[in-house]
Design an enzyme around this catalytic site. Structure first.
Site, PDB file in Angstrom:
ATOM      1  N   TYR A 117      -6.557  -3.039  13.112  1.00  0.00           N
ATOM      2  CA  TYR A 117      -7.338  -1.903  12.611  1.00  0.00           C
ATOM      3  C   TYR A 117      -8.785  -1.947  13.087  1.00  0.00           C
ATOM      4  O   TYR A 117      -9.700  -1.648  12.331  1.00  0.00           O
ATOM      5  CB  TYR A 117      -7.239  -1.842  11.078  1.00  0.00           C
ATOM      6  CG  TYR A 117      -5.906  -1.263  10.649  1.00  0.00           C
ATOM      7  CD1 TYR A 117      -5.701   0.118  10.642  1.00  0.00           C
ATOM      8  CD2 TYR A 117      -4.845  -2.089  10.303  1.00  0.00           C
ATOM      9  CE1 TYR A 117      -4.467   0.656  10.285  1.00  0.00           C
ATOM     10  CE2 TYR A 117      -3.607  -1.552   9.947  1.00  0.00           C
ATOM     11  CZ  TYR A 117      -3.434  -0.185   9.943  1.00  0.00           C
ATOM     12  OH  TYR A 117      -2.218   0.359   9.604  1.00  0.00           O
ATOM     13  N   ASP A 155       0.832  -1.199   0.000  1.00  0.00           N
ATOM     14  CA  ASP A 155       0.000   0.000   0.000  1.00  0.00           C
ATOM     15  C   ASP A 155       0.877   1.264   0.000  1.00  0.00           C
ATOM     16  O   ASP A 155       0.741   2.121   0.862  1.00  0.00           O
ATOM     17  CB  ASP A 155      -0.900  -0.056   1.253  1.00  0.00           C
ATOM     18  CG  ASP A 155      -1.842   1.130   1.351  1.00  0.00           C
ATOM     19  OD1 ASP A 155      -2.330   1.583   0.310  1.00  0.00           O
ATOM     20  OD2 ASP A 155      -2.063   1.603   2.490  1.00  0.00           O
TER      21      ASP A 155
HETATM   22  C1  BDP Z   1      -1.482  -2.307   6.775  1.00  0.00           C
HETATM   23  C2  BDP Z   1      -0.184  -2.242   5.997  1.00  0.00           C
HETATM   24  C3  BDP Z   1       0.208  -0.819   5.604  1.00  0.00           C
HETATM   25  C4  BDP Z   1      -1.019  -0.104   5.065  1.00  0.00           C
HETATM   26  C5  BDP Z   1      -2.061  -0.044   6.167  1.00  0.00           C
HETATM   27  C6  BDP Z   1      -3.339   0.685   5.715  1.00  0.00           C
HETATM   28  O1  BDP Z   1       0.871  -2.832   6.723  1.00  0.00           O
HETATM   29  O2  BDP Z   1       1.244  -0.839   4.677  1.00  0.00           O
HETATM   30  O3  BDP Z   1      -0.735   1.165   4.575  1.00  0.00           O
HETATM   31  O4  BDP Z   1      -2.444  -1.360   6.486  1.00  0.00           O
HETATM   32  O5  BDP Z   1      -4.212   0.031   5.166  1.00  0.00           O
HETATM   33  O6  BDP Z   1      -2.127  -3.453   6.447  1.00  0.00           O
HETATM   34  O7  BDP Z   1      -3.417   1.888   5.883  1.00  0.00           O
END
Ligand code: BDP
Length: 608
Positions: free
Chosen positions: A469, A175
């Site tokens: 997240y 990403d």
């Molecule tokens: C995680 C990744 C990171 C992404 C982030 C996102 O490690 O590189 O930028 O999520 O989705 O899964 O912001």
């Protein structure tokens, strides 16, 4: 590979500046090799434009074809060498070029390198013309394939009802934007013909008797009959220990230890100089900055110099407007000032090894580094032998480059691999085992986005790093469930593994200036709510087994175009221009309170 440092025996000449540049947009991207663009000046085989080195070429022009180019890009420039330096060994060194690079000097191949974030060099004496103009040509290819790190794929779109003939696109498994070009310094440096090729330093501390041990090994190339002198020199210039053998251990009495700045605000990041002098037919001198410190991990603590270290940190990217991933001293200075303003004591080099000049600042300013390899987004299809061998090679190049840095306190071999698949097990057993074998002095880990119930590779790490997240990719709009989910998740990991835990990513996408009361996803209010829910959950585990928190992300950064990204990833607590969003103040208050208060029995404040 030693970083080029000037000394009484070594001269450095910079080849940074404006180079000539052209992309090879031919259908097979191979015209440059077919027409041997390297066999003369680039301007004689087609039009060239000026291109800054170091920089990514992508955002420098107004041309979308250059920004989004996939394939070979060509650079060249002229340079001179003097008669004097011709009596020395002359080395041409690239801090990095992304991704694959072939370097020619005066039309003859000097070196090629596979991998976008680590240095490479070649002795070029035999290729140089003294008293005449020389030219260096570099072909750089940014194509990511299933066996590169990071991996990617190329899709050929063969349906001519939708795409023109020969149409292809690069698919990324990460990403962030695949910035490309000559990203770091290009330098010529000289050494004597017999020279100090490598120095390896590890340190231990005998706390009871207050003695620091500097264990070193020196490799000399050329005539081995010279005399070595090794000195440990303190900041005042006094020599505090000396040696004369190529391998040994020096004692430093009452050492000033290297501390993260939050653990010793008055005397952080103390660096000694290891001066190595080789006297033979010629003299060679190399001065290596070293820190005396020791890192240990127990089942629930991360110890620096035997004191518990809590990482209140961020993840970063080496990313900025215009220069992309090109080295930029003003940006480095700004970022470290911002890190200090926020009270950050640690960052992860997500998701690739950063420039040596950035790590210099971490060493000098006392910011702990989790040094991450470019092993980001490795999927099941990337677990083959070719990928594995390349990954091992990258770990060895990274170790060789960063092994002597006191700020580097842990290696991260990968970010979010498919660690829940069976073929991940031998792969990570091998990569982690190999890294530990290279460096028994630092813990090794990877960041895991799988769960305690399906991950198969956390068994190999020293510190569990998890990316979570809650409230963003799951239960979007519901920060009220975050604490419960963090707590449950932590306890499940803990039931299975008796290892310290670090949350290596958490965060929320936030468009600077977007407000809504009550909060909604993407507003500044929502980012504050998400972060503070995580913070409250973390507070229940700090001092038990939680050893750190890294916010995703320090600043907004560029990604590929994608319907989920609004001109890049907006999870920064700063904008891409390094201006604070509202959440930056929340983080600043939290992180500063973690080291400003004096010891009051709270583990968080257990600093010196
Ligand atoms: C995680 C990744 C990171 C992404 C982030 C996102 O490690 O590189 O930028 O999520 O989705 O899964 O912001």
């Amino acid at each position: 590979m030693l970083y080029p440092r000037g000394s009484e025996s070594r001269q450095i000449q910079s080849l940074d500046g404006m180079w000539n540049f052209r992309i090879d947009a031919s259908p097979n991207r191979n015209l440059g090799f077919e027409q041997k663009w390297y066999s003369g000046r680039l301007s004689t085989t087609g039009p060239v434009i000026p291109m800054a080195v170091p920089s990514s070429y992508n955002d420098v022009t107004e041309d979308k074809n250059i920004r989004d180019f996939v394939g070979w890009a060509w650079y060249d420039r002229e340079f001179f060498v003097s008669n004097v330096s011709q009596n020395r060994r002359i080395v041409l060194r690239f801090g990095s070029a992304h991704y694959y690079a072939i370097v020619y000097v005066n039309g003859i191949e000097a070196v090629r390198h596979d991998g976008g974030h680590l240095p490479f060099e070649a002795d070029v004496n035999a290729l140089l013309i003294v008293n005449g103009p020389n030219y260096v040509t570099v072909a750089v290819n940014n194509t990511l394939s299933p066996t590169t790190l990071p991996p990617g794929t190329i899709s050929y779109k063969t349906d001519t009802s939708k795409y023109p003939e020969g149409y292809f696109v690069q698919n990324l498994q990460m990403d962030f934007f695949n910035y490309a070009g000559i990203h770091r310094h290009v330098r010529l440096y000289t050494t004597p013909k017999t020279y100090i090729d490598d120095i390896t330093v590890t340190t231990t501390v005998d706390f009871a008797s207050n003695i620091g041990h500097v264990n070193y090994a020196i490799e000399v190339v050329g005539d081995q009959s010279g005399t070595l002198k090794i000195e440990v020199i303190d900041k005042s210039g006094a020599t505090v220990a000396t040696g004369t053998t190529s391998k040994g251990s020096l004692q430093v009495n009452n050492p000033q230890l290297w501390w993260p700045y939050t653990m010793n605000v008055n005397n952080p990041a103390y660096l000694y100089t290891l001066k190595v002098s080789l006297t033979g037919t010629d003299l060679d001198v190399y001065r290596l900055p070293i820190g005396i410190r020791v890192v240990n991990v127990t089942s629930d603590q991360f110890l620096i110099n035997n004191k518990p270290f809590y990482c209140h940190g961020v993840d970063k990217h080496e990313d900025s407007d215009i220069r992309g991933k090109g080295l930029d001293y003003a940006l480095i200075a700004k970022d470290f000032n911002m890190l200090k303003w926020l009270g950050v004591n640690c960052f992860r080099t997500s998701h690739y090894p950063y420039a040596e000049e950035i790590l210099d600042q971490a060493d000098q300013q006392g910011v702990v580094i989790i040094d991450e390899s470019p092993g980001v987004g490795i999927r099941s299809r990337n677990f083959g032998n070719e990928s594995l061998n390349h990954h091992l090679e990258v770990m060895s190049e990274m170790y060789r480059r960063d092994k002597n840095r006191p700020a580097v306190c842990m290696w991260s071999v990968a970010n979010e691999p498919e660690s829940d698949t069976a073929n991940a097990v031998p792969y990570f057993k091998s990569v982690i085992g190999y890294t530990k074998q290279l460096d028994p002095t630092r813990p090794v880990s990877f960041t895991c986005n799988k769960d305690y119930s399906n991950d198969k590779c956390v068994q190999f790490v020293d510190v569990i790093m998890i990316n979570r997240y809650y409230g963003w990719y799951s239960d979007t709009g519901h920060p009220e469930v975050i604490q419960r989910q963090v707590n449950t998740n932590f306890m499940e990991w803990r039931k299975i593994y008796n290892k310290p835990l670090l949350v290596s990513e958490f965060g929320a996408g936030t468009v600077a200036g977007l407000h809504r009361q009550p909060s909604m996803a993407f507003t500044e209010e929502y980012q504050i709510e998400v972060l503070s829910q995580f913070h409250q959950a973390f507070d229940q585990h700090i001092g038990k087994f939680l050893v750190g928190e890294l916010i995703w992300n320090f600043a907004d950064f560029m990604t590929a175009q994608n319907p989920k990204r609004v001109v890049g990833n907006k999870k920064g607590i700063l904008t891409r221009q390094r201006q604070p969003k509202a959440a930056a103040q929340l983080v600043r208050n939290r992180y500063n309170s973690m080291f400003n208060s004096s010891f009051n029995g709270d583990y968080r404040l257990c600093y010196l």
